[in-house]
Every structure is written in C-alpha cells, then in structure tokens.
Design a protein around this motif. Structure first.
Motif, PDB file in Angstrom:
ATOM      1  N   UNK A 177      27.821  12.071  52.959  1.00  0.00           N
ATOM      2  CA  UNK A 177      27.922  10.797  52.248  1.00  0.00           C
ATOM      3  C   UNK A 177      29.359  10.314  52.086  1.00  0.00           C
ATOM      4  N   UNK A 178      30.324  11.188  52.300  1.00  0.00           N
ATOM      5  CA  UNK A 178      31.726  10.813  52.110  1.00  0.00           C
ATOM      6  C   UNK A 178      32.435  10.451  53.412  1.00  0.00           C
ATOM      7  N   UNK A 179      31.754  10.627  54.531  1.00  0.00           N
ATOM      8  CA  UNK A 179      32.382  10.307  55.819  1.00  0.00           C
ATOM      9  C   UNK A 179      32.494   8.801  55.970  1.00  0.00           C
ATOM     10  N   UNK A 180      33.693   8.326  56.206  1.00  0.00           N
ATOM     11  CA  UNK A 180      33.933   6.889  56.332  1.00  0.00           C
ATOM     12  C   UNK A 180      34.310   6.550  57.761  1.00  0.00           C
ATOM     13  N   UNK A 181      33.907   5.366  58.186  1.00  0.00           N
ATOM     14  CA  UNK A 181      34.320   4.919  59.512  1.00  0.00           C
ATOM     15  C   UNK A 181      35.826   4.711  59.516  1.00  0.00           C
ATOM     16  N   UNK A 182      36.537   5.164  60.550  1.00  0.00           N
ATOM     17  CA  UNK A 182      37.994   5.002  60.593  1.00  0.00           C
ATOM     18  C   UNK A 182      38.413   3.541  60.442  1.00  0.00           C
ATOM     19  N   UNK A 187      41.574   6.558  65.124  1.00  0.00           N
ATOM     20  CA  UNK A 187      40.654   6.869  66.228  1.00  0.00           C
ATOM     21  C   UNK A 187      39.221   7.059  65.756  1.00  0.00           C
ATOM     22  N   UNK A 188      38.294   6.596  66.573  1.00  0.00           N
ATOM     23  CA  UNK A 188      36.877   6.829  66.329  1.00  0.00           C
ATOM     24  C   UNK A 188      36.562   8.275  66.707  1.00  0.00           C
TER      25      UNK A 188
END
Length: 254
Positions: A177-182, A187-188
C-alpha cells in the motif's frame, strides 16, 4: 484494512495465469477477468460485476499481434475501460505491466506500450507500472514464426525473464500500500532475468531441443533494431534481476 481482493485482467494469458497462481498461493482472493470468464475489457461486458468489492486491478492483458496501430487501440480502449469501471467500483488502484524500453521505442508493439503507460498514468485511478524484459516464452514464438526448417533470429541483446518471476514482482507491487509510482525524472521499476545474451543464442538452445536450425541475423527490418542493438531494450541499473536464466528455465521444462 489490508488489501485482499484482486482482479486480474488477462487472467488466462501467458503472464496472467502466473499472476493468478501467485495471488492464490499467498492467500488473496482473486477475480480472473478474461473473455473466457465472461469479462470483456474492450466492450466492457461483465466488467462492473467483476470489479465489485475489488481493491486492486492487476492489468496484464495484451494484444495478440505485433501490429502497432491495432495494439495501440487495444491498450487505449482496454485501459480506459478498466480505469472508468474501477473508479465506479471504488477500486483503490491499478498495477500494469509494460516492456523495458517502451519509452525509447518508435514502432511496433513496444511503441504501443507507450500509450498503455500514458493511459494508466493519466487515468482516474492511481496507477503503478512495472516494465519487464521479454519473456522466456518469446523465444519459442520466434521459432514458431519461421518459414521452413530454418529460423533466422536476430542477434540482438536481451535479458530474458521468466513469466513467474514477473508475476511475483507484479504481486509484490500490487500488495504494497505504500509503493508509489515514481515522480517525474525517476525511473519506472523494471524486472529482468539474471543473464544478458542475444536472442539468437537463446533460440539456438531451444532450437537444438526442437530440431530446428537457427541462423543469427542482424535484425535489419525489425522495428527499432538499431535501438535494440545499442542496448535500448536492456534493463537499467535500477532494475531488479531475478529468476532463472533461459537455460535453467529450459531444463525445468524438459
């Protein structure tokens, strides 16, 4: 509340089957979405019902051919439908797979992934993208496309990855739930296999088992062959390298 219900678009496809397996093995509830399960992400049929109560959509649906215009239209339409239906259903976010080098491609299926990424990142749902290297199974496709008894395979650099490895990385991203899009300039995330080789080298290994002669060629005439030859479709320094090598993967299938 922990995320527990996932809808997988393209659930019966090459990658989708692995995503469903990984989610199930980890104890999550899974809604497989494909035309085989009564859900059509192009027409939208069955989509609203399938997304009821879903927390996260994992989008691994793909077009079946390499023609750029048709693939672009597929990704634009499917992604728009997933976002809009997901928004109405109260889905938290969407996680989608793309291809390493999509940002550099100028033609063909890989270039169509640019539209896929842009449609996800500009849609109403928060989106995360994972770029993957070409799958191990792609080598077999190249051999299947041959004419006659000899396969002419480009000697272009690649870092093939197992579908199962990509599925595990996608699920890791989807459940966090804490992963955010760069942000801009960052970098992706990328996932690739552990060994750099050429596509023709990998094809020779498989061809030897199938009784097919493989001849390495320079890739002239292929979309973005020059970019590929320069390493444009190889993983970047930030990529996660994981899973079996192509030879190791082959050995588990014999």
């Amino acid at each position: 509340m922990s995320i527990s219900k996932f809808a997988v678009a393209g659930a019966t496809g090459r990658l989708g089957r692995h995503v469903v397996d990984v989610l199930t093995e980890r104890g999550h509830r899974v809604v497989p979405m494909s035309r085989a399960t009564g859900v059509d992400i192009i027409t939208g049929a069955g989509l609203a019902d399938a997304l009821t109560g879903v927390d996260v959509i994992i989008d691994v649906a793909s077009w079946h051919a390499s023609e750029q215009e048709a693939a672009t239209e597929f990704f634009r339409t499917a992604t728009g439908n997933l976002h809009e239906a997901g928004r109405r259903a109260g889905v938290d976010r969407i996680v989608a797979v793309s291809i390493i080098g999509a940002d550099k491609a100028t033609a063909g299926f890989v270039a169509a992934q640019q539209v896929h990424e842009e449609a996800n990142l500009s849609g109403p749902l928060p989106a995360r993208i994972l770029r993957a290297a070409q799958f191990h199974e792609f080598v077999g496709q190249l051999l299947d496309w041959r004419h006659g008894d000899v396969a002419h395979i480009p000697a272009l650099p690649t870092q093939l990855v197992a579908c199962r490895t990509v599925a595990e990385a996608l699920v890791d991203l989807a459940v966090d739930p804490d992963a955010a899009q760069p942000g801009p300039g960052e970098p992706i995330p990328e996932i690739a296999g552990p060994r750099r080789e050429t596509m023709s080298e990998a094809a020779e290994l498989l061809g030897a088992r199938r009784g097919i002669k493989v001849v390495a060629v320079d890739g002239s005439g292929m979309p973005d062959a020059g970019i590929a030859a320069a390493g444009g479709f190889l993983p970047g320094p930030h990529a996660k390298l994981a899973g079996p090598t192509f030879r190791e993967w082959l050995d588990t299938r014999s």
